[in-house]
Design a protein around this motif. Structure first.
Motif, PDB file in Angstrom:
ATOM      1  N   SER A   1       0.850  -1.198   0.000  1.00 62.74           N
ATOM      2  CA  SER A   1       0.000   0.000   0.000  1.00 62.74           C
ATOM      3  C   SER A   1       0.882   1.242   0.000  1.00 62.74           C
ATOM      4  O   SER A   1       2.091   1.150   0.245  1.00 62.74           O
ATOM      5  N   SER A   2       0.280   2.390  -0.240  1.00 61.78           N
ATOM      6  CA  SER A   2       1.040   3.645  -0.286  1.00 61.78           C
ATOM      7  C   SER A   2       1.852   3.849   0.988  1.00 61.78           C
ATOM      8  O   SER A   2       2.992   4.306   0.954  1.00 61.78           O
TER       9      SER A   2
ATOM     10  N   ILE B   1      -1.986   3.265  -5.531  1.00 62.15           N
ATOM     11  CA  ILE B   1      -0.575   3.501  -5.191  1.00 62.15           C
ATOM     12  C   ILE B   1       0.150   4.338  -6.242  1.00 62.15           C
ATOM     13  O   ILE B   1       1.351   4.573  -6.130  1.00 62.15           O
TER      14      ILE B   1
ATOM     15  N   ALA C   1       2.070   7.571  -4.946  1.00 63.45           N
ATOM     16  CA  ALA C   1       3.157   7.202  -4.034  1.00 63.45           C
ATOM     17  C   ALA C   1       4.277   6.508  -4.815  1.00 63.45           C
ATOM     18  O   ALA C   1       5.467   6.755  -4.575  1.00 63.45           O
TER      19      ALA C   1
END
Lengths: 200, 250
Positions: A35-36, A65, A68
């Motif tokens: 995840s981010s 994502i 990021a």
């Protein structure tokens, strides 16, 4: 303690198992980025590569994502592998036209040549520019498994010839690297590339 | 481009076995041990097939795959009983780089090849063909050479190539496990009719058999099982022999 390598997991389109296994073999510290939020726990980034350009990009968007990933690639040493290298380009043409991460001024197109496609198997690299990533493995063979190639003229690290057709097999811009071959599937030489990446 | 030498592990968990003629199994050893042994001998790839998954209609045993893939840093293909996109996905997450499919695509839904190649990329989809000779042509079989499909091999290979298969593994029901040489006509007919890579399997009994199929049929890869399992030769010896005879290997 060495750097923490973050292997980006973007759903069905990424095969992270072999890469993680190869990194563990060389005693690297590995964290799978799901995840981010996970990006802040890693020092370097590996973008794996199995799947199609289009599905990879839609997974990245669906997983939330994208932003990021781009900002981390721009600020941390990064290695894209196969499709992971290809999506660093501006545009891909696998199953329609898809926007990539836009890091390299490049397009991803079908390999056009008369030999069997996918290009599959061990092949040489012809190094065009000295780099930390490919140091010591210039004369080795690496495993390729792809039907598409990155078309770029400005950031080439190495070229590879397949039955008379030349294509870009490694690329770099600062600390952002991409390799069309699979270091995790290229015996000891591939493990060397990962060791080099630890030292980038 | 180097010819690829592939070691083929037919697995009836927990053992690698060697079917003779696709029937009658002999235990050879554990998949993880043999995978590592052939990796160290210089294999370019490994193909792991759960040969009973399809027959027993059960899922492939993912934990066994994961164990076998552990110490090898070359491409690892896995097949046997694959019948959904979810199976593909689980196998990639268990360490497979490519997935081999046969029975389900032939008997139920050829379209799974197209779906899989769109999601995972063509290069990771291998279609296994079990060919049996009838007169001057070949028919596709499934379930380890037990069930006839009525499909002609030459039609089917073109169909799967159009659907996006990345590679064809070509086995011969007549030659498999007998170690009396390849069906060279079969291999060259398939190599000539498709433009995707073809792996010639089934029949190698000695180094000359391998050289003959390579020189006469020009496959992109050869898969070896019996001659390695029974230690008649090693991958290193095969490569040295081919190199001496002018074949490029890595």
């Amino acid at each position: 303690m060495g750097p923490v390598i973050g292997v980006v997991n973007y759903g069905v389109a990424g095969n992270i198992f072999s890469i993680v296994k190869a990194l563990e073999k060389i005693d690297a510290r590995v964290k799978v980025v799901n995840s981010s939020g996970d990006f802040e726990k890693v020092d370097k980034i590996i973008i794996p590569g199995v799947g199609s350009f289009k599905d990879a990009m839609s997974e990245i968007h669906e997983d939330g994502i994208y932003d990021a990933l781009v900002s981390n690639v721009l600020s941390k040493p990064t290695l894209g592998i196969c499709l992971g290298m290809q999506i660093l380009s501006k545009i891909g043409y696998e199953f329609g036209e898809t926007k990539g991460l836009g890091i390299f001024d490049a397009e991803v197109k079908n390999i056009y040549c008369s030999a069997p496609i996918p290009h599959m198997g061990f092949n040489k690299i012809n190094v065009q520019k000295d780099s930390l990533l490919l140091r010591g493995v210039e004369d080795e063979s690496f495993y390729f498994m792809h039907s598409y190639e990155v078309v770029n003229y400005t950031d080439i690290l190495s070229l590879t010839e397949y039955e008379g057709h030349q294509f870009v097999s490694a690329i770099s811009k600062g600390n952002i690297y991409g390799v069309q071959f699979h270091p995790e599937k290229s015996r000891e030489a591939g493990l060397e590339v990962f060791k080099n990446f630890l030292n980038v | 481009m180097s010819l690829r030498i592939i070691a083929k592990l037919d697995v009836k968990p927990p053992y690698v076995v060697k079917p003779v003629h696709f029937e009658g199994l002999r235990k050879i050893g554990l998949p993880a041990e043999l995978a590592e042994k052939y990796y160290k001998q210089g294999a370019d790839e490994l193909i792991y097939t759960d040969i009973v998954a399809s027959l027993y209609q059960r899922e492939i045993l993912f934990a066994e795959v994961e164990k076998a893939a552990k110490e090898v840093f070359i491409p690892f293909s896995v097949g046997g009983g694959v019948r959904s996109i979810d199976d593909f996905s689980k196998l990639f997450h268990s360490g497979a780089d490519k997935v081999v499919i046969n029975t389900y695509a032939v008997q139920n839904d050829p379209h799974i090849i197209k779906q899989a190649s769109e999601i995972f990329g063509s290069q990771s989809v291998i279609v296994n063909i079990e060919a049996k000779k009838w007169g001057s042509s070949w028919e596709c079989y499934t379930d380890c050479g037990r069930v006839r499909s009525g499909k002609s091999v030459l039609d089917w290979v073109n169909e799967v190539a159009d659907l996006g298969a990345g590679e064809i593994m070509l086995q011969s029901v007549d030659c498999d496990g007998r170690q009396r040489g390849y069906d060279i006509d079969l291999v060259s007919s398939v190599v000539e009719s498709v433009s995707i890579p073809v792996i010639a399997a089934s029949g190698a009994g000695n180094l000359e058999d391998v050289l003959s199929v390579v020189q006469q049929a020009r496959p992109d890869a050869v898969a070896l099982a019996s001659i390695l399992h029974y230690e008649k030769t090693t991958i290193r010896e095969v490569k040295d022999f081919l190199r001496k005879n002018g074949v490029e290997v890595s």
